[in-house]
Design a protein around this motif. Structure first.
Motif, PDB file in Angstrom:
ATOM      1  N   TYR A  42       1.051  -1.629  -0.096  1.00  0.00           N
ATOM      2  CA  TYR A  42       0.003  -0.259   0.003  1.00  0.00           C
ATOM      3  C   TYR A  42       0.887   1.417  -0.462  1.00  0.00           C
ATOM      4  O   TYR A  42       1.166   2.290  -1.053  1.00  0.00           O
ATOM      5  CB  TYR A  42      -0.475   0.053   1.295  1.00  0.00           C
ATOM      6  N   TRP A  43       1.922   1.219   1.151  1.00  0.00           N
ATOM      7  CA  TRP A  43       2.907   2.948   0.960  1.00  0.00           C
ATOM      8  C   TRP A  43       3.809   2.373  -0.308  1.00  0.00           C
ATOM      9  O   TRP A  43       3.791   4.074  -0.589  1.00  0.00           O
ATOM     10  CB  TRP A  43       2.959   2.529   2.602  1.00  0.00           C
ATOM     11  N   ALA A  44       4.267   1.865  -0.845  1.00  0.00           N
ATOM     12  CA  ALA A  44       4.612   2.019  -1.798  1.00  0.00           C
ATOM     13  C   ALA A  44       4.074   1.995  -2.783  1.00  0.00           C
ATOM     14  O   ALA A  44       4.256   3.362  -3.558  1.00  0.00           O
ATOM     15  CB  ALA A  44       5.128   0.288  -2.041  1.00  0.00           C
ATOM     16  N   ALA A  45       2.792   1.872  -3.654  1.00  0.00           N
ATOM     17  CA  ALA A  45       1.799   2.335  -4.165  1.00  0.00           C
ATOM     18  C   ALA A  45       1.449   4.078  -4.113  1.00  0.00           C
ATOM     19  O   ALA A  45       1.379   4.635  -5.538  1.00  0.00           O
ATOM     20  CB  ALA A  45       0.864   1.662  -4.354  1.00  0.00           C
ATOM     21  N   HIS A  46       0.904   3.511  -2.939  1.00  0.00           N
ATOM     22  CA  HIS A  46       0.423   5.837  -2.642  1.00  0.00           C
ATOM     23  C   HIS A  46       1.611   6.403  -3.076  1.00  0.00           C
ATOM     24  O   HIS A  46       1.612   8.309  -3.479  1.00  0.00           O
ATOM     25  CB  HIS A  46       0.647   5.561  -0.711  1.00  0.00           C
ATOM     26  N   PHE A  47       3.619   5.698  -2.453  1.00  0.00           N
ATOM     27  CA  PHE A  47       4.229   7.132  -2.768  1.00  0.00           C
ATOM     28  C   PHE A  47       4.473   7.288  -4.400  1.00  0.00           C
ATOM     29  O   PHE A  47       4.643   8.309  -5.601  1.00  0.00           O
ATOM     30  CB  PHE A  47       5.406   7.162  -2.574  1.00  0.00           C
ATOM     31  N   LEU A  48       4.289   5.533  -4.977  1.00  0.00           N
ATOM     32  CA  LEU A  48       4.910   5.970  -6.473  1.00  0.00           C
ATOM     33  C   LEU A  48       3.450   6.668  -6.913  1.00  0.00           C
ATOM     34  O   LEU A  48       3.897   7.617  -8.306  1.00  0.00           O
ATOM     35  CB  LEU A  48       4.506   4.817  -6.864  1.00  0.00           C
ATOM     36  N   GLU A  49       2.328   6.854  -6.468  1.00  0.00           N
ATOM     37  CA  GLU A  49       1.157   7.549  -7.012  1.00  0.00           C
ATOM     38  C   GLU A  49       0.996   8.886  -7.391  1.00  0.00           C
ATOM     39  O   GLU A  49       1.153   9.780  -8.323  1.00  0.00           O
ATOM     40  CB  GLU A  49      -0.333   7.095  -7.502  1.00  0.00           C
ATOM     41  N   ASN A  50       2.023   9.296  -6.410  1.00  0.00           N
ATOM     42  CA  ASN A  50       2.115  10.978  -6.044  1.00  0.00           C
ATOM     43  C   ASN A  50       3.084  11.181  -6.822  1.00  0.00           C
ATOM     44  O   ASN A  50       3.346  12.389  -6.894  1.00  0.00           O
ATOM     45  CB  ASN A  50       2.228  10.693  -4.243  1.00  0.00           C
ATOM     46  N   GLU A  51       3.642  10.413  -7.398  1.00  0.00           N
ATOM     47  CA  GLU A  51       4.616  10.727  -8.585  1.00  0.00           C
ATOM     48  C   GLU A  51       4.149  10.694  -9.907  1.00  0.00           C
ATOM     49  O   GLU A  51       4.867  11.152 -10.656  1.00  0.00           O
ATOM     50  CB  GLU A  51       6.507  10.330  -8.299  1.00  0.00           C
ATOM     51  N   GLY A  52       3.381  10.717  -9.956  1.00  0.00           N
ATOM     52  CA  GLY A  52       2.770  10.557 -11.244  1.00  0.00           C
ATOM     53  C   GLY A  52       2.536   8.662 -11.658  1.00  0.00           C
ATOM     54  O   GLY A  52       1.906   8.820 -13.056  1.00  0.00           O
TER      55      GLY A  52
END
Length: 431
Positions: free
Chosen positions: A238-248
């Motif tokens: 979840y957290w890996a996906a969260h931060f990647l999504e924030n990067e676009g």
């Protein structure tokens, strides 16, 4: 008339995680010409603890559980590693995971060794009260085999900050009143209100994201628009996906223990997370994505693949179907040796687990220091320290890989093992 009998050839045994970690170790040891005496020591574990303990269930009946704690090596400092609650926990799994922790803490430059363990259990079939009693009874049975300067457990698969709070409380209850406050750091990953570290919950996933980001920067690429898939949508995924999504970046596929979903137009991370919370942790039936066969998950069209579930998920059976050009190992040992050989032949980059998911143990180190020194660190400060430490390790591993023309895993193992070898050579072997 002949009386012939057809003898069926035995099927080859499936490789276990212990086979994989030993092959990885020996490959790196050969590369660095490891001292043969140190190789003997590091090839085996220091201590192996198997505990059978009874616990009374809610219905009044007693069940007997089996718990494990394997301490691989402590040449660099106290043993460090998680406790997992899962049916696959056994002595070989604990041995393999403990060895990986030794390399992980060494590579990160931490003053720790490696350990791992847990209970062979499916926690989903027990009540919260039963899990508390199981945890406390296991902690009591471990006794002095754990301790803030000896062996420091942390959360892992199916354990969390609540589990750690129960362990800490049980362990401290066995100490005298004057000693209790000195033993709070017997575990890390505790709730923030009970001595835990702000941001420890996201440290592992944040580290996975950071190593992907570092790799993209090194190759003059951007994460914006990159498609990624995640196996395992727990804390790390979840957290890996969260931060990647924030990067676009765009999440296009997720697999958990219940099923697999995909949407090439993108899955909103927070929507999927909230859906799972409302459905007992399951992503099955998520309305913004379509269901798919689990066996086809790794073949999804994407740029980045993040295996963040259990070990031995990428094998020779599915490695040729992977479309991602980058694999970031959020789990411990998700790629077996045979699968890795195929991926390397195909030119697919693997960010190895002992670097990629080391944000968790680095965060644990920060929490341990915070408790030890009676300090309180803020979230921004913690994430900044985490990024600095991971960037240093990433640069070291990629430079070693390029200089020696070897893959990143062998480079990471070589650096980690050489640090431990140096400690043994300087100290000598008792007596």
């Amino acid at each position: 008339m002949t009386n012939e009998q057809t003898v069926e050839k035995p099927k080859p045994l499936k490789r276990g995680m212990l086979d994989n970690v030993l092959e990885q170790f020996n490959s790196a040891a050969d590369k660095i010409d490891l001292n043969p005496n140190v190789r003997k020591i590091l090839s085996i574990t220091n201590t192996e603890i198997i505990i059978h303990f009874p616990v009374r269930m809610d219905n009044g009946e007693v069940e007997v559980f089996t718990g494990y704690r394997v301490q691989h090596n402590n040449a660099l400092g106290p043993y460090k590693g998680g406790l997992r609650y899962h049916p696959t926990v056994d002595i070989d799994a604990a041995r393999a995971l403990a060895m990986w922790m030794t390399w992980k803490t060494s590579l990160a430059g931490l003053p720790y060794g490696g350990a791992k363990g847990g209970i062979q259990i499916d926690p989903s079939i027990y009540s919260k009260g039963e899990l508390e009693r199981i945890t406390r009874r296991f902690t009591y049975a471990l006794g002095e085999n754990i301790g803030p300067e000896h062996d420091i457990p942390a959360p892992d698969v199916n354990t969390n900050d609540q589990t750690m709070a129960w362990i800490a409380d049980t362990y401290m209850s066995t100490k005298s009143t004057s000693e209790r406050s000195k033993n709070q750091h017997v575990v890390t990953g505790k709730p923030v209100g009970s001595g835990g570290l702000e941001g420890r919950d996201r440290a592992t996933g944040y580290g996975v994201y950071l190593t992907i980001k570092f790799w993209s920067e090194k190759n003059n690429e951007t994460l914006k628009g990159k498609k990624f898939i995640v196996q395992g949508f727990g804390n790390v995924g979840y957290w890996a996906a969260h931060f990647l999504e924030n990067e676009g970046a765009l999440l296009v596929g997720v697999q958990d223990a219940f099923g697999s979903v995909q949407n090439q137009k993108g899955i909103t991370v927070e929507d999927l997370f909230n859906y799972g919370k409302a459905n007992n942790g399951s992503i099955v039936g998520f309305p913004e994505a379509s269901a798919m066969e689990g066996k086809d998950f790794f073949a999804l069209d994407c740029d980045i693949c993040i295996p963040a579930a259990l070990g031995n998920q990428i094998t020779k059976d599915n490695a040729r179907s992977i479309k991602a050009s980058l694999i970031a190992e959020g789990a411990n040992g998700p790629t077996d040796v045979e699968g890795e050989k195929i991926l390397i032949e195909r030119g697919i980059t693997i960010i190895p687990d002992i670097m990629c998911n080391s944000g968790g143990v680095i965060g644990s180190y920060f929490e341990w220091l915070q408790n030890r020194n009676g300090e309180l660190w803020q979230m921004d400060e913690i994430l900044e320290k985490l990024e600095k430490k991971l960037r240093t390790t990433f640069k070291k591993v990629t430079a070693y890989s390029e200089e020696n023309n070897i893959d990143m895993r062998t480079a990471a193992f070589s650096i980690a093992i050489a640090r431990i070898e140096k400690a043994y050579i300087l100290r000598g072997i008792f007596p």
